[in-house]
Design an enzyme around this catalytic site. Structure first.
Site, PDB file in Angstrom:
ATOM      1  N   LYS A 172      -3.969  16.331  -6.475  1.00  0.00           N
ATOM      2  CA  LYS A 172      -3.287  16.340  -7.786  1.00  0.00           C
ATOM      3  C   LYS A 172      -2.504  17.635  -7.987  1.00  0.00           C
ATOM      4  O   LYS A 172      -1.423  17.628  -8.579  1.00  0.00           O
ATOM      5  CB  LYS A 172      -4.292  16.104  -8.905  1.00  0.00           C
ATOM      6  CG  LYS A 172      -4.914  14.706  -8.883  1.00  0.00           C
ATOM      7  CD  LYS A 172      -3.847  13.621  -9.021  1.00  0.00           C
ATOM      8  CE  LYS A 172      -4.437  12.234  -9.147  1.00  0.00           C
ATOM      9  NZ  LYS A 172      -3.411  11.199  -9.373  1.00  0.00           N
ATOM     10  N   ASP A 227       0.864  -1.176   0.000  1.00  0.00           N
ATOM     11  CA  ASP A 227       0.000   0.000   0.000  1.00  0.00           C
ATOM     12  C   ASP A 227       0.904   1.230   0.000  1.00  0.00           C
ATOM     13  O   ASP A 227       1.830   1.313   0.818  1.00  0.00           O
ATOM     14  CB  ASP A 227      -0.894  -0.024   1.254  1.00  0.00           C
ATOM     15  CG  ASP A 227      -1.990   1.028   1.203  1.00  0.00           C
ATOM     16  OD1 ASP A 227      -1.663   2.224   1.014  1.00  0.00           O
ATOM     17  OD2 ASP A 227      -3.164   0.660   1.353  1.00  0.00           O
ATOM     18  N   TYR A 276      -9.570  15.512  -4.379  1.00  0.00           N
ATOM     19  CA  TYR A 276      -8.829  14.944  -5.513  1.00  0.00           C
ATOM     20  C   TYR A 276      -8.066  16.058  -6.223  1.00  0.00           C
ATOM     21  O   TYR A 276      -6.874  15.918  -6.526  1.00  0.00           O
ATOM     22  CB  TYR A 276      -9.811  14.236  -6.458  1.00  0.00           C
ATOM     23  CG  TYR A 276      -9.160  13.499  -7.609  1.00  0.00           C
ATOM     24  CD1 TYR A 276      -8.520  12.274  -7.420  1.00  0.00           C
ATOM     25  CD2 TYR A 276      -9.203  14.017  -8.905  1.00  0.00           C
ATOM     26  CE1 TYR A 276      -7.940  11.593  -8.481  1.00  0.00           C
ATOM     27  CE2 TYR A 276      -8.624  13.338  -9.969  1.00  0.00           C
ATOM     28  CZ  TYR A 276      -7.998  12.127  -9.751  1.00  0.00           C
ATOM     29  OH  TYR A 276      -7.413  11.462 -10.801  1.00  0.00           O
TER      30      TYR A 276
END
Ligand SMILES: NC(=O)c1ccc[n+]([C@@H]2O[C@H](COP(=O)([O-])OP(=O)(O)OC[C@H]3O[C@@H](n4cnc5c(N)ncnc54)[C@H](O)[C@@H]3O)[C@@H](O)[C@H]2O)c1
Length: 267
Positions: free
Chosen positions: A175, A75, A171
């Site tokens: 990013k 992970d 998100y």
């Protein structure tokens, strides 16, 4: 590129799997890293162990069963597990030439203030934290290669790094963080021979895009095609081709860059 060694996260499907395929075809040895199990914090399936095994076996055949492809379950939130993956690539093939962060997840579909904290944390920890951790554990290995070096640290940002996409706030934040990280690493690595770059895909046909469609209440991933000026979805191989170029010897002049591979979505 024969004899070069890469570690790819998120390798069990989608863009990561396409990147493994592209590298192996060009003669690289590749450690294909994936969580390979569902994530209790996220309401859509991750790749499975069977997906990862399939990527490995298909690419082993492609490489003539020469031992150039190996799966590795880790992970990207787990610093020790990623450090062990880097050590495994070095032990198996004698060093590391490229670390490519493809693992990523998406969550949202509601305004930020309605998003469960566990989902916010998962997006930030995987999409940004996982890239930072891979950089932290892999760049020392890239630096262990003798001079003149040509190591590559590569990551996947997104059109979401530069566009304000409603219902995807964490998100977008993660990013944008990847883009900032790559710019800083490009500067930090100056003079080492190692470069750091990212690609920013537009809507690319993979399970994460199907989940994005669900979050926006759209029938399927194909619904995003009309938003891209070139009128279709990207194929994961098109993103992988750019990553392969950036990993290779023709990209020496590029560092700290975030290249759109988005069919014009960012225009
Ligand atoms: N598909 C698109 O439209 C698109 C657009 C822009 C950016 N991206 C980015 O591209 C990257 C790859 O996405 P994809 O399209 O291949 O999606 P995908 O869902 O097909 O693949 C993501 C992979 O990451 C793995 N993964 C998830 N969490 C992980 C973790 N904690 N540790 C290790 N592995 C983990 C999954 O098991 C899966 O194999 C992601 O960073 C994504 O944000 C995708």
């Amino acid at each position: 590129m024969t004899g070069r060694v890469a570690l790819v996260t998120g390798a069990a499907r989608g863009i990561g799997a396409a990147t493994v395929r592209a590298l192996v075809t060009e003669g690289w040895s590749v450690l294909a890293v994936d969580r390979a199990t569902d994530d209790p914090d996220l309401p859509y399936p991750m790749a499975s162990r069977a997906d990862l095994d399939r990527v490995v076996s298909e690419n082993c055949s492609r490489a003539g069963d020469s031992g150039r492809v190996q799966g590795y379950v880790a992970d990207v939130r787990d610093h020790a597990a990623l450090a062990s993956a880097v050590a495994e690539a070095e032990r198996r093939w004698g060093g590391l030439d490229a670390a490519i962060a493809c693992a990523g997840v998406i969550a949202g579909g509601v305004p930020l203030w309605q998003m469960p904290t566990s989902q916010q944390q998962a997006v930030l920890d995987i999409d940004l934290g996982g890239v930072i951790t891979l950089a932290a554990v892999s760049i020392p290995a890239l630096l262990r290669r003798p001079e003149p070096r040509s190591g590559r640290f590569l990551a996947i940002a997104s059109s979401a790094a530069t566009r304000g996409m409603p219902m995807l706030a964490t998100y977008c934040a993660a990013k944008a963080g990847v883009a900032g990280l790559i710019r800083a690493l490009g500067a930090e690595l100056g003079g080492t021979g190692i470069t750091a770059n990212a690609v920013s895909p537009g809507s690319t046909d993979s399970p994460i895009l199907a989940e994005s469609a669900r979050l926006y209440g759209l029938p399927d991933a194909q619904s995003f095609a009309v938003q891209q000026p070139f009128g279709r979805l990207l194929h994961p191989d098109e993103i992988a081709a750019t990553l392969l170029f950036l990993a290779g010897s023709a990209s020496t002049g590029i560092t700290g860059a975030v290249l759109p591979v988005d069919g014009g979505l960012s225009l």
